[in-house]
Design a protein around this motif. Structure first.
Motif, PDB file in Angstrom:
ATOM      1  N   UNK A  51      13.465   1.447  16.073  1.00 29.87           N
ATOM      2  CA  UNK A  51      13.172   0.038  16.305  1.00 29.87           C
ATOM      3  C   UNK A  51      11.687  -0.261  16.077  1.00 29.87           C
ATOM      4  N   UNK A  52      11.415  -1.130  15.141  1.00 37.48           N
ATOM      5  CA  UNK A  52      10.036  -1.551  14.869  1.00 37.48           C
ATOM      6  C   UNK A  52       9.468  -2.288  16.085  1.00 37.48           C
ATOM      7  N   UNK A  53      10.296  -3.078  16.755  1.00 44.02           N
ATOM      8  CA  UNK A  53       9.839  -3.803  17.946  1.00 44.02           C
ATOM      9  C   UNK A  53       9.407  -2.844  19.045  1.00 44.02           C
ATOM     10  N   UNK A 100      10.727   8.035   9.857  1.00 46.25           N
ATOM     11  CA  UNK A 100      10.901   7.280   8.605  1.00 46.25           C
ATOM     12  C   UNK A 100      10.451   5.834   8.733  1.00 46.25           C
ATOM     13  N   UNK A 101      10.467   5.304   9.935  1.00 49.57           N
ATOM     14  CA  UNK A 101      10.093   3.891  10.105  1.00 49.57           C
ATOM     15  C   UNK A 101       8.640   3.632   9.732  1.00 49.57           C
ATOM     16  N   UNK A 156       3.131  -3.371   5.642  1.00 51.24           N
ATOM     17  CA  UNK A 156       3.583  -4.516   6.450  1.00 51.24           C
ATOM     18  C   UNK A 156       3.338  -4.235   7.929  1.00 51.24           C
ATOM     19  N   UNK A 157       2.122  -3.950   8.271  1.00 53.56           N
ATOM     20  CA  UNK A 157       1.775  -3.646   9.658  1.00 53.56           C
ATOM     21  C   UNK A 157       1.094  -2.307   9.802  1.00 53.56           C
ATOM     22  N   UNK A 198      -3.081   0.981  11.873  1.00 52.52           N
ATOM     23  CA  UNK A 198      -2.399  -0.235  12.307  1.00 52.52           C
ATOM     24  C   UNK A 198      -3.203  -1.417  11.766  1.00 52.52           C
ATOM     25  N   UNK A 199      -2.552  -2.287  11.001  1.00 52.43           N
ATOM     26  CA  UNK A 199      -3.263  -3.409  10.376  1.00 52.43           C
ATOM     27  C   UNK A 199      -2.785  -4.767  10.869  1.00 52.43           C
ATOM     28  N   UNK A 200      -1.828  -4.780  11.788  1.00 50.51           N
ATOM     29  CA  UNK A 200      -1.300  -6.079  12.228  1.00 50.51           C
ATOM     30  C   UNK A 200      -2.190  -6.765  13.220  1.00 50.51           C
TER      31      UNK A 200
END
Length: 129
Positions: free
Chosen positions: A71-73, A103-104, A111-112, A127-129
């Protein structure tokens, strides 16, 4: 990878790295760079901060969640909770955590997360978000 961190990483970013069982070789990134990690050797942390030992257990579960979940969340909940800047995925992480969970990181590269270092054994994400 450690040499790259020492030569290229500025400031004191918080690193996510594997946490391992007692008397196993873990915390190798923070030990060799002096940079903070979400959790060092949990038994040492408990010995030194006995009144806060439950916090060490919580941190361990969060590290395990960050590497194991698909889960990305859930991943971002851990990243935000500890203000993680870099995620280290090396042979120890591959030995302790499921491939589906690891793998996530590649799935959200660009994208983050952004790969800032990679060799045949280690990938470091920023971490770029």
């Amino acid at each position: 990878a450690i040499d790259w961190i020492l030569a290229n990483v500025e400031g004191r970013p918080i690193i996510l790295e594997a946490t391992v069982d007692i008397y196993r070789w873990g915390s190798r990134v923070s030990t060799n760079t002096g940079l903070p990690t979400v959790l060092g050797w949990d038994w040492h942390e408990k010995q030194q901060r006995w009144p806060y030992r439950d916090e060490a257990d919580l941190r361990r579960r969060d590290v395990e969640l960050a590497y194991s979940t698909t889960s990305i969340d859930d991943l971002y909940a851990v990243i935000n909770k500890y203000e993680i800047d870099l995620i280290y995925v090396g042979s120890l992480e591959r030995a302790y955590y499921p491939a589906a969970g690891l793998a996530k990181f590649d799935k959200i590269n660009g994208e983050g997360l952004e790969i800032v270092y990679e060799n045949r054994d280690v990938t470091i994400y920023k971490v770029i978000s």
